[in-house]
Design an enzyme around this catalytic site. Structure first.
Site, short mmCIF file in Angstrom:
data_model
loop_
_atom_site.label_atom_id
_atom_site.label_comp_id
_atom_site.label_asym_id
_atom_site.label_seq_id
_atom_site.Cartn_x
_atom_site.Cartn_y
_atom_site.Cartn_z
N VAL A 288 0.94 -0.90 0.20
CA VAL A 288 0.19 -0.17 -0.32
C VAL A 288 1.25 1.19 0.12
CG1 VAL A 288 -2.05 1.13 1.26
CG2 VAL A 288 -1.73 -0.99 1.16
N ASP A 289 1.75 1.50 0.57
CA ASP A 289 2.91 2.46 0.76
C ASP A 289 3.47 2.93 -0.29
OD1 ASP A 289 3.53 4.65 2.32
OD2 ASP A 289 5.02 3.55 3.19
#
Length: 633
Positions: free
Chosen positions: A373-374
């Site tokens: 996600v990052d």
């Protein structure tokens, strides 16, 4: 507001920015990506030699070069640490010591004698972490019966059942599964020497604890009895299932997850399962390590992982912050490369989100099973700023995937959704590293910032993410940083995200963060936070000034609308400490792998974040000057 006389010269800041951009552009690859060295500690190199010893492929040249690097990292007191300037680490020192013994360094050598003295004073091998003692057990230097049992029958547990492999973070499950194979086989391949000088003769006492720790200690005793005579059919089937699970998750570059721990344990587990060195899976795995190997005048060392997608997205955002045109070849070619790295297939994340369509980016060159996600948020922020129509479908897929990866509480974790069961953290062998992947402030902030530009303010995922961040603010006004050091990183990520999402700069949460940052500015004008802040609250917000942490603080203050002496002094620190070649020195580690245990020095952080900070500072000054010209006299 400060007077003009106290402001850093705009020309000096611009010169520093231009020089830094030139240096950054000069570092990009012919294919358009960036990748800085990802420096960790010498356990990577010690365990690489032990792996090669175990598999019978260790060469004199590799050993000599790795030993040269390990010796260069030893400190004057004979110890090795997990980060620059950190306290001595017992297990790291033991593993480095064993590697140097493999290299032929004699016990009587002064550097080994002083290291052994530290090990003895610190409790010896008996006090080392479980993972170090597993390595020693594989070479007959520790009894298997005195290690926690990891039964391969864990593979039978369904995904909904507690302690199934998907209860672990992705990096942990990829390590645990091969370790169940190793634990079942209990191999012993003796070293050509003994480590008697590192033993105290006293077994470390593991006091019984109430609650789940006590329950699991009792379960471990039962499992030790079972290991003496496991049920043959289920055991053999579990071992086959574990080996198949491991093989299915090998990446194209031969790695497992693109990170060192599951890589080395997977090779050992498969070798114990009958895969010889010539098998294609083993051959790819061993050859792939070369790509992670750095050789220079200090010797041979391994990166624990590599970060080309992350580095490239950060570099693009930094150049755009600096005012570089979206059409510049460095930006457009990087965008081309990033678009080619999009992951369109399923991965372990889909166990918890089976109906979510794929989309997004991973950290590595070849990490297709584990988009995160990052990275996805940072790539979205970069691609959208290039204003390329051909990027829109990938951005839309990524936003849909990111939104679907929200945990039930509205926050976002790095690799999985709702990976929050703490039960596995109570198991006896969990004495090193994070083993679950709960939502964190820094990852949630990056997603909120990306969604703020891509979704309307009323978007449920965006709104819930903002609420999660507001609830996560610490009592002192800062935010905890999971993947960077530490409260400076967390606060530096959250404040710009909240402002982008519509939180007003004068809001109390932002003002409290500004006060915390200004209160923790160093006398020299920079910011720093020692990694010991993860273990000792006295270190929160304290440490020698570093370029990356100074930049994080500045980006938060600028997002909050600050035009204060603190901002000017921070910019002055960056200008004053820039090297002639346009970059900055940063020996301190400011990246985090496992809080409290494993840390990273991203060599590109010292460049990309100062560029972003200086670029945003100069843009803010230009905006202020334009606004003052428009004010009626």
């Amino acid at each position: 507001m400060t007077t003009v006389d106290t402001l850093p010269s705009a020309s000096s800041a611009q010169l520093a920015l231009d020089s830094a951009c030139d240096h950054l552009i000069g570092l990009r690859s012919p294919q358009g990506w960036w990748k800085g060295e990802l420096q960790t500690n010498v356990t990577m190199d010690a365990e690489d030699l032990l792996l090669r010893e175990f598999l019978g492929i260790r060469t004199e040249d590799d050993t000599a070069e790795a030993a040269r690097w390990i010796r260069s990292e030893q400190r004057a007191d004979g110890t090795w640490a997990n980060f620059h300037g950190g306290p001595p680490d017992l297990s790291t020192t033991i593993e480095a010591y064993v590697a140097l013994r493999l290299a032929g360094d004699p016990v009587e050598a002064p550097h080994l004698r002083v290291a052994a003295g530290f090990v003895q004073r610190s409790g010896g091998i008996e006090a080392a972490r479980v993972f170090t003692r597993i390595w020693l057990a594989m070479f007959g230097q520790w009894p298997w019966r005195e290690l926690p049992v990891l039964p391969p029958e864990l593979m039978y547990l369904p995904a909904w059942f507690p302690l199934n492999v998907y209860d672990w973070a992705c990096w942990a499950r990829q390590t645990i599964v091969p370790l169940t194979v190793v634990s079942a086989h209990r191999p012993v391949r003796p070293l050509p020497f003994d480590l008697a000088e590192l033993r105290t003769g006293q077994r470390a006492r593991r006091p019984s604890r109430p609650g789940w720790e006590g329950v699991f200690s009792g379960l471990d005793r039962l499992l030790h009895h079972y290991e003496r005579r496991p049920v043959r059919g289920p055991r053999e089937a579990a071992l086959r299932r574990a080996a198949e699970w491991i093989v299915a998750r090998q990446e194209l570059d031969g790695s497992w997850g693109g990170i060192q721990p599951p890589w080395v344990y997977s090779l050992i587990a498969l070798n114990l399962s009958g895969y010889d060195i010539g098998h294609p899976v083993m051959r790819r795995g061993i050859q792939g390590l070369d790509r992670f190997t750095i050789r220079d005048d200090r010797g041979r060392r391994l990166e624990a992982c590599q970060s080309p997608v992350w580095d490239t997205a950060l570099a693009v955002n930094a150049l755009l912050d600096a005012g570089v045109s979206a059409g510049h070849p460095a930006v457009s070619e990087a965008a081309d490369w990033l678009l080619g790295e999009e992951i369109r297939g399923p991965g372990d994340w889909s166990v918890r989100r089976p109906s979510l369509p794929p989309g997004g980016w991973a950290f590595e060159f070849d990490n297709d099973g584990y988009p995160d996600v990052d990275d996805t948020a940072e790539v979205v922020l970069a691609l959208r700023r290039t204003r390329r129509p051909d990027a829109r479908p990938a951005i839309d897929r990524a936003v849909r995937w990111m939104t679907g990866m929200a945990s039930r509480d509205g926050g976002f974790a790095a690799f999985d959704a709702d990976n929050t069961r703490t039960l596995c953290t109570r198991l006896p062998f969990c004495d090193f590293g994070a083993v679950i992947d709960p939502p964190s402030a820094d990852v949630t902030a990056h997603v909120v910032e990306a969604l703020a530009h891509e979704r309307p303010a009323g978007s449920p995922a965006l709104r819930r993410g903002v609420v999660w961040l507001l609830k996560a603010q610490e009592a002192d006004g800062s935010w905890f940083g999971r993947w960077g050091a530490n409260h400076v990183y967390g606060t530096g990520a959250v404040v710009p995200a909240l402002v982008a999402a519509g939180v007003r700069p004068e809001a109390r949460c932002v003002r409290r963060a500004v006060t915390w940052l200004e209160r923790h500015q160093n006398e020299d004008g920079g910011w720093g936070e020692d990694l010991r802040s993860y273990d000792d609250p006295a270190w929160i917000g304290r440490g020698e000034s570093t370029p990356s942490q100074t930049a994080w603080a500045l980006m938060a203050l600028l997002a909050a609308g600050e035009r204060s002496p603190a901002v000017d002094r921070g910019v002055g620190w960056l200008v004053e400490h820039q090297r002639p070649d346009g970059t900055w020195d940063e020996p301190h580690f400011t990246g985090t792998g496992f809080p409290g245990d494993f840390y990273i020095n991203y060599h590109l952080y010292r460049l990309v974040f100062p560029i972003s900070a200086l670029g945003r500072y100069l843009r803010a000054r230009a905006d202020d000057a334009a606004a003052s010209r428009e004010e009626p006299s």
